[in-house]
Design a protein around this motif. Structure first.
Motif, PDB file in Angstrom:
ATOM      1  N   THR A 104      51.484  21.850  29.143  1.00 53.33           N
ATOM      2  CA  THR A 104      50.346  22.722  29.472  1.00 53.33           C
ATOM      3  C   THR A 104      50.738  23.787  30.499  1.00 53.33           C
ATOM      4  O   THR A 104      49.956  24.683  30.797  1.00 53.33           O
ATOM      5  CB  THR A 104      49.164  21.909  30.075  1.00 53.33           C
ATOM      6  OG1 THR A 104      49.538  21.475  31.395  1.00 53.33           O
ATOM      7  CG2 THR A 104      48.797  20.717  29.210  1.00 53.33           C
ATOM      8  N   GLY A 151      46.429  28.619  32.729  1.00 54.62           N
ATOM      9  CA  GLY A 151      46.499  28.046  31.385  1.00 54.62           C
ATOM     10  C   GLY A 151      46.367  26.532  31.393  1.00 54.62           C
ATOM     11  O   GLY A 151      45.690  25.933  30.544  1.00 54.62           O
ATOM     12  N   THR A 198      48.645  26.073  36.484  1.00 56.79           N
ATOM     13  CA  THR A 198      48.490  27.486  36.142  1.00 56.79           C
ATOM     14  C   THR A 198      47.077  27.671  35.591  1.00 56.79           C
ATOM     15  O   THR A 198      46.414  26.691  35.229  1.00 56.79           O
ATOM     16  CB  THR A 198      49.495  27.877  35.057  1.00 56.79           C
ATOM     17  OG1 THR A 198      49.260  27.015  33.922  1.00 56.79           O
ATOM     18  CG2 THR A 198      50.932  27.701  35.523  1.00 56.79           C
ATOM     19  N   THR A 241      43.379  24.201  29.720  1.00 56.26           N
ATOM     20  CA  THR A 241      43.627  23.147  28.729  1.00 56.26           C
ATOM     21  C   THR A 241      43.037  21.811  29.164  1.00 56.26           C
ATOM     22  O   THR A 241      42.386  21.115  28.379  1.00 56.26           O
ATOM     23  CB  THR A 241      45.157  22.952  28.520  1.00 56.26           C
ATOM     24  OG1 THR A 241      45.724  24.230  28.196  1.00 56.26           O
ATOM     25  CG2 THR A 241      45.450  21.943  27.423  1.00 56.26           C
TER      26      THR A 241
END
Lengths: 431, 431
Positions: free
Chosen positions: B113, B399, B397, B403
């Motif tokens: 991830t 991201g 992060t 997730t």
């Protein structure tokens, strides 16, 4: 009202020392009651266990229903929301992945004398996992306590949890099942700890007891320590956030409140180098508090133990953070990696603006059982190491003992322990 | 008279269970006295420390002589025999070499991830080392307690030891100097533990206290636990020897007595598959006892707690050894390495006929501070790990939190902790 400390002011050192010394736990002395309960379970076994569980937990257990059946364990899943189950499985997988990396290596080497030295890690045979009842039954804590034990290789994992008012949180049962626990009992309190430590006819004793609990559970664990191992006794939760002005004040306020909502004795502290930002966070906390479901708890925690500390520079925050030695430390700054070497004491560190502490509570992978009350100065969070023990190994050749033996004899004689000296001398033919 | 157990006899299980359950320590309840001493040192500081040391240790210290001068530390060496000094230096070098291999590695990895996870070990800032006075002042124990701390990177090491009757064992001072201790105080007992835990004007508080002591020291360590870290409380020493008939009975008898001479509460047990050999060792113990300088101690230990167990085969010895979980286990058999997998619980294992336990006490390298009283089932001997703590690290992060965040929110909501959920949701733009 939350404290406001200005690190450049004259009275700062005194105010900060007072903050550090704050006692957030009430010393409820339940040790006499607990000793009585333990004695009762040791002498009357299962009968006492059933009786005390029904009395203290308002449970309705019998000798026959003390242990959850396989069917009951399997059925718990049906009472959980599918979305939550998916999240629980992701958490379990990630926690296992993180902890598997902690398995410590054995070692072995042969030195110049021919002596072979080393050590070996072996798992504990059995572990008891205490899970509180009612609203304090956290499935995430079941995973955090059970998975490191399973990864360590512990064969027998026993969970105990009070059926408060007859009920056990199904998500906690499912978390236990996911982690690999097959033996679950509807018991709690000091009586459950006593049963785990000394065993009864129904419940075989374990080697170590872990998991959080109320004052009775904590006192019982202290009492049985030595007979079995215990984990450290966790105090109220804490967060320390070091943040610069580039953060969104709402985010930082949310993080402060995520600890404050745990417990009226929880403590949330912000250290920042910008007074305007500090005021913005302060206001954001007040605003967020107003709509928080657990408002009364979070408000009391923030009011009684919360603090905002304004420092001249971020560099000045690190020495304060080391004195606080917080359970959780967020570094919401531009270069958290570069800041790390300044931090010597913290249970867990969350780096950067996109790493709220709550991610570590649930899903990230590291353990959320962490040292509180400044004990991060000398202790660590739960890990695989808590479920293994190290045996040292030594193997000498005749040549090695011939080389080293005389010096062992010299030291044994200097200590006045001549039988020690003789057991070496025999092998040298000197005795 | 030492017990003789035949594993093939009917009454064996009962006799063995009784042996396992033997309580070898008297529970001297000194906690009230100790609490008083701690309170006194906390309120009156150095004045109480000096007063109590002179009272309990028959020392003759003043505020000025509380701390040993550099000159006094350097001069201790002159009072030690040259041969002993050489042995002490060899021991220090070997102990350091063994423990340096225990330094645990940090870890860091990035998952799919984009989350960066890991942990970091940091040393404790300061450690206090308790060294008993009089005949219990063992220089070897000074090395065993101090060297792992130094190897771990602990910057400040403080030794306290009572100047019993005005005197401190010079070899213990020299051992401390060799290990790197520069701060030594002439204080002992509960008052020394209190000073280390809470600090006085002269002595700055430490983060952890290690080292053996009498009932007062042990009780004081229990009392201050939480404020500082402590090591585990050691009980009387133990040895278990698994030996076949190919051994020299004199050697095995010498090894049994090397533990018995420590303490009247020490325990020495032999398990063998050969009754004739058992009788030979039994006779050899009696013979060796007759000429032992510490005869009265060793004789009492062997009489009250010693045991010889005859089993049908060596394989039958391992399950018994695992139930005993001895501090020291000697495998005086033909293939000790091959036997190792059968042993799950022991503090330290000594392999082969040429590895008497006493070699591990002094010179070999592994630590001689080991778990007693069956606690090797769940705990380990002293090591570098006792002087470091692990901080977990997490860095997400945008991201990674995108997730994983929704699943953290699902779990937080299932636990009713909505402020946790919000601190994550803020970063997802969902709140």
């Amino acid at each position: 009202m939350r404290r406001w400390l200005d690190a450049t002011s004259d009275g700062f050192e005194a105010a900060f020392t007072e903050l550090l010394g704050m006692k957030r736990e009430t010393d409820e002395d339940v040790s006499a009651a607990v000793r009585g309960i333990i004695k009762d379970v040791r002498s009357r076994g299962d009968a006492a266990l059933v009786e005390l569980s029904n009395k203290f937990d308002r449970a309705d257990v019998t000798l026959e229903t003390l242990r959850l059946t396989e069917g009951e364990i399997a059925a718990a899943r049906e009472d959980c929301a599918p979305k939550t189950l998916v999240a629980l499985e992701t958490a379990a997988r990630r926690i296992e992945d993180y902890h598997r990396r902690q398995l410590p290596p054995d070692a072995s080497y042969t030195d110049e004398t021919g002596a072979k030295l080393g050590w070996r890690f072996t798992p504990l045979d059995s572990v008891g996992l205490y899970v509180p009842g009612g609203t304090a039954s956290y499935p995430s804590s079941v995973l955090m306590n059970a998975i490191p034990a399973v990864v360590a290789g512990v064969k027998r994992l026993v969970m105990v949890t009070p059926a408060s008012g007859g009920r056990i949180n199904p998500l906690s049962i499912e978390a236990a099942r996911l982690a690999g626990v097959t033996e679950i009992y509807r018991i709690g309190g000091a009586q459950a700890v006593a049963a785990l430590a000394y065993g009864t006819k129904t419940i075989q004793a374990v080697d170590k007891i872990v998991g959080p609990g109320n004052a009775y559970v904590a006192a019982a664990k202290r009492e049985v320590f030595g007979t079995v191992g215990i984990d450290s006794v966790a105090g109220p939760s804490e967060i320390l956030i070091i943040a610069d002005a580039a953060n969104n004040p709402d985010w930082i306020a949310a993080d402060l409140l995520s600890q404050a909502e745990h417990d009226m004795s929880a403590q949330s502290i912000l250290i920042t180098d910008d007074a305007d930002f500090a005021h913005a966070v302060d206001a954001a906390v007040e605003k967020a508090l107003a709509v928080l479901p657990r408002k009364s708890i979070a408000e009391a925690s923030w009011r009684d133990y919360g603090a905002i500390i304004v420092v001249e520079s971020l560099a000045a925050a690190a020495p304060l953070a080391n004195r606080i030695a917080a359970e959780h430390l967020e570094l919401a700054i531009a270069d958290p990696e570069g800041y790390l070497p300044l931090i010597r004491h913290a249970g867990a560190i969350f780096l950067g603006r996109h790493t709220p502490e709550a991610m570590g509570d649930y899903i990230a992978g590291p353990n959320h059982v962490l040292p509180t009350a400044r004990t991060a100065r000398f202790s660590s969070g739960l890990s695989v190491l808590d479920f293994v023990k190290r045996t040292t190994l030594l193997s000498l050749t005749p040549g090695a003992i011939a080389t080293l033996g005389p010096q062992a004899i010299a030291l044994a004689e200097a200590e006045g322990l001549s039988a020690h000296a003789r057991s070496v001398a025999k092998r040298l033919g000197d005795d």
